[in-house]
Design a protein around this motif. Structure first.
Motif, PDB file in Angstrom:
ATOM      1  N   TYR A  74      23.951 -62.491  47.512  1.00 17.33           N
ATOM      2  CA  TYR A  74      24.042 -61.108  47.986  1.00 17.33           C
ATOM      3  C   TYR A  74      22.675 -60.417  47.979  1.00 17.33           C
ATOM      4  O   TYR A  74      22.587 -59.206  48.111  1.00 17.33           O
ATOM      5  CB  TYR A  74      25.019 -60.304  47.121  1.00 17.33           C
ATOM      6  N   GLY A  75      21.616 -61.191  47.835  1.00 16.61           N
ATOM      7  CA  GLY A  75      20.281 -60.649  47.672  1.00 16.61           C
ATOM      8  C   GLY A  75      19.689 -60.007  48.915  1.00 16.61           C
ATOM      9  O   GLY A  75      20.065 -60.288  50.038  1.00 16.61           O
ATOM     10  N   SER A  76      18.720 -59.134  48.646  1.00 12.72           N
ATOM     11  CA  SER A  76      17.962 -58.454  49.685  1.00 12.72           C
ATOM     12  C   SER A  76      16.540 -58.254  49.160  1.00 12.72           C
ATOM     13  O   SER A  76      16.121 -58.945  48.234  1.00 12.72           O
ATOM     14  CB  SER A  76      18.633 -57.122  50.036  1.00 12.72           C
ATOM     15  N   CYS A  77      15.838 -57.276  49.700  1.00 10.06           N
ATOM     16  CA  CYS A  77      14.418 -57.095  49.357  1.00 10.06           C
ATOM     17  C   CYS A  77      14.171 -56.145  48.190  1.00 10.06           C
ATOM     18  O   CYS A  77      13.049 -56.054  47.712  1.00 10.06           O
ATOM     19  CB  CYS A  77      13.644 -56.634  50.583  1.00 10.06           C
ATOM     20  N   HIS A  78      15.179 -55.413  47.742  1.00  7.06           N
ATOM     21  CA  HIS A  78      15.002 -54.512  46.604  1.00  7.06           C
ATOM     22  C   HIS A  78      16.308 -54.399  45.826  1.00  7.06           C
ATOM     23  O   HIS A  78      17.382 -54.666  46.361  1.00  7.06           O
ATOM     24  CB  HIS A  78      14.523 -53.116  47.045  1.00  7.06           C
ATOM     25  N   PRO A 104      34.763 -47.589  40.469  1.00  7.84           N
ATOM     26  CA  PRO A 104      35.495 -48.857  40.415  1.00  7.84           C
ATOM     27  C   PRO A 104      34.967 -49.750  39.290  1.00  7.84           C
ATOM     28  O   PRO A 104      33.817 -49.621  38.868  1.00  7.84           O
ATOM     29  CB  PRO A 104      35.201 -49.484  41.780  1.00  7.84           C
ATOM     30  N   LYS A 105      35.809 -50.649  38.836  1.00 10.53           N
ATOM     31  CA  LYS A 105      35.383 -51.623  37.837  1.00 10.53           C
ATOM     32  C   LYS A 105      34.642 -52.726  38.602  1.00 10.53           C
ATOM     33  O   LYS A 105      35.268 -53.588  39.221  1.00 10.53           O
ATOM     34  CB  LYS A 105      36.586 -52.177  37.089  1.00 10.53           C
ATOM     35  N   ALA A 106      33.320 -52.641  38.593  1.00 14.21           N
ATOM     36  CA  ALA A 106      32.502 -53.561  39.387  1.00 14.21           C
ATOM     37  C   ALA A 106      31.072 -53.567  38.874  1.00 14.21           C
ATOM     38  O   ALA A 106      30.663 -52.665  38.140  1.00 14.21           O
ATOM     39  CB  ALA A 106      32.524 -53.145  40.859  1.00 14.21           C
ATOM     40  N   ARG A 107      30.332 -54.581  39.293  1.00 17.31           N
ATOM     41  CA  ARG A 107      28.893 -54.633  39.004  1.00 17.31           C
ATOM     42  C   ARG A 107      28.142 -53.625  39.856  1.00 17.31           C
ATOM     43  O   ARG A 107      27.187 -53.019  39.418  1.00 17.31           O
ATOM     44  CB  ARG A 107      28.334 -56.027  39.284  1.00 17.31           C
ATOM     45  N   GLY A 108      28.567 -53.500  41.123  1.00 18.12           N
ATOM     46  CA  GLY A 108      27.890 -52.566  42.010  1.00 18.12           C
ATOM     47  C   GLY A 108      28.110 -52.888  43.468  1.00 18.12           C
ATOM     48  O   GLY A 108      29.065 -53.577  43.829  1.00 18.12           O
ATOM     49  N   PRO A 129      26.180 -55.140  63.228  1.00 18.39           N
ATOM     50  CA  PRO A 129      27.235 -54.819  62.268  1.00 18.39           C
ATOM     51  C   PRO A 129      26.896 -55.425  60.906  1.00 18.39           C
ATOM     52  O   PRO A 129      26.237 -56.465  60.828  1.00 18.39           O
ATOM     53  CB  PRO A 129      28.487 -55.467  62.859  1.00 18.39           C
ATOM     54  N   TYR A 130      27.323 -54.756  59.844  1.00 14.86           N
ATOM     55  CA  TYR A 130      27.096 -55.283  58.497  1.00 14.86           C
ATOM     56  C   TYR A 130      28.156 -54.751  57.555  1.00 14.86           C
ATOM     57  O   TYR A 130      28.851 -53.782  57.853  1.00 14.86           O
ATOM     58  CB  TYR A 130      25.688 -54.943  57.989  1.00 14.86           C
ATOM     59  N   ASP A 131      28.273 -55.427  56.411  1.00 16.13           N
ATOM     60  CA  ASP A 131      29.235 -55.036  55.392  1.00 16.13           C
ATOM     61  C   ASP A 131      28.519 -54.572  54.135  1.00 16.13           C
ATOM     62  O   ASP A 131      27.504 -55.139  53.742  1.00 16.13           O
ATOM     63  CB  ASP A 131      30.138 -56.211  55.012  1.00 16.13           C
ATOM     64  N   VAL A 132      29.080 -53.556  53.520  1.00 12.43           N
ATOM     65  CA  VAL A 132      28.700 -53.156  52.167  1.00 12.43           C
ATOM     66  C   VAL A 132      29.729 -53.830  51.268  1.00 12.43           C
ATOM     67  O   VAL A 132      30.936 -53.648  51.459  1.00 12.43           O
ATOM     68  CB  VAL A 132      28.744 -51.623  51.977  1.00 12.43           C
ATOM     69  N   LEU A 133      29.250 -54.639  50.345  1.00  4.75           N
ATOM     70  CA  LEU A 133      30.142 -55.389  49.467  1.00  4.75           C
ATOM     71  C   LEU A 133      30.263 -54.737  48.101  1.00  4.75           C
ATOM     72  O   LEU A 133      29.268 -54.257  47.550  1.00  4.75           O
ATOM     73  CB  LEU A 133      29.616 -56.817  49.292  1.00  4.75           C
ATOM     74  N   GLY A 138      31.701 -61.726  37.600  1.00  3.80           N
ATOM     75  CA  GLY A 138      31.941 -63.095  38.015  1.00  3.80           C
ATOM     76  C   GLY A 138      31.411 -63.403  39.399  1.00  3.80           C
ATOM     77  O   GLY A 138      31.509 -64.530  39.873  1.00  3.80           O
ATOM     78  N   GLY A 139      30.874 -62.407  40.102  1.00  3.91           N
ATOM     79  CA  GLY A 139      30.246 -62.642  41.391  1.00  3.91           C
ATOM     80  C   GLY A 139      31.147 -62.553  42.596  1.00  3.91           C
ATOM     81  O   GLY A 139      30.688 -62.688  43.718  1.00  3.91           O
ATOM     82  N   LYS A 140      32.430 -62.314  42.401  1.00  5.48           N
ATOM     83  CA  LYS A 140      33.318 -62.169  43.554  1.00  5.48           C
ATOM     84  C   LYS A 140      33.052 -60.818  44.205  1.00  5.48           C
ATOM     85  O   LYS A 140      32.755 -59.841  43.527  1.00  5.48           O
ATOM     86  CB  LYS A 140      34.772 -62.283  43.127  1.00  5.48           C
ATOM     87  N   ALA A 141      33.202 -60.790  45.529  1.00  3.73           N
ATOM     88  CA  ALA A 141      32.923 -59.555  46.263  1.00  3.73           C
ATOM     89  C   ALA A 141      34.000 -59.317  47.309  1.00  3.73           C
ATOM     90  O   ALA A 141      34.628 -60.254  47.805  1.00  3.73           O
ATOM     91  CB  ALA A 141      31.554 -59.621  46.920  1.00  3.73           C
ATOM     92  N   SER A 142      34.187 -58.056  47.640  1.00  5.16           N
ATOM     93  CA  SER A 142      35.080 -57.674  48.719  1.00  5.16           C
ATOM     94  C   SER A 142      34.363 -56.642  49.584  1.00  5.16           C
ATOM     95  O   SER A 142      33.425 -55.984  49.124  1.00  5.16           O
ATOM     96  CB  SER A 142      36.395 -57.102  48.165  1.00  5.16           C
TER      97      SER A 142
END
Length: 148
Positions: A74-78, A104-108, A129-133, A138-142
């Motif tokens: 899920y990486g990017s430049c910052h 929400p209960k999430a990392r971010g 088009p793009y998604d915000v996850l 545990g690394g799962k994303a929606s």
């Protein structure tokens, strides 16, 4: 005399409202390289949407992504952090505000890679088009929000 007092009190309250509103927004910490132009544009986007940003130039922003628990895919430049949540990549301010309100209960949140048309990457003629996850433990994303 009472009218004058009321006018002064009302004026003081109106002047103080923007300061109180600005103080209500949390500070977003951003970790970026010194030379990345799109990171600077993303920071401008955050500031234009009422956030205060504390930017720190680092040699390797991915160290912070890892530290904040966001998987490499899920990486990017910052990378960033706000109220205990991680922010990876060109996350729109609207989704940050939504996350902070919903808690929400999430990392971010993450916007993987650097999609054209996302905040900070919106200077060109093309918008992909793009998604915000929403990244959970545990690394799962929606998909938190899809942008066209």
């Amino acid at each position: 005399m009472i009218k004058r007092f009321l006018m002064q009190t009302a004026s003081a309250a109106l002047i103080g409202l923007p300061l109180a509103a600005a103080a209500a927004q949390p500070v977003i910490e951003v970790y970026k390289t010194a030379y990345c132009g799109c990171c600077k544009e993303w920071i401008k986007h955050l500031e234009a949407n009422g956030f205060t940003v504390k930017a720190t130039d680092v040699d390797n922003p991915s160290d912070y992504r890892e530290k904040f628990g966001i998987p490499a895919q899920y990486g990017s430049c910052h990378s960033g952090r706000v109220n205990g949540y991680a922010l990876e990549g060109h996350v729109p301010a609207a989704e940050i505000k939504r996350m902070l309100a919903e808690k929400p209960k999430a990392r971010g949140l993450a916007v993987p890679a650097m999609p054209l048309g996302s905040p900070g990457m919106d200077q060109g003629p093309r918008k992909d088009p793009y998604d915000v996850l929403l990244v959970k433990d545990g690394g799962k994303a929606s998909v938190y929000k899809h942008y066209n």
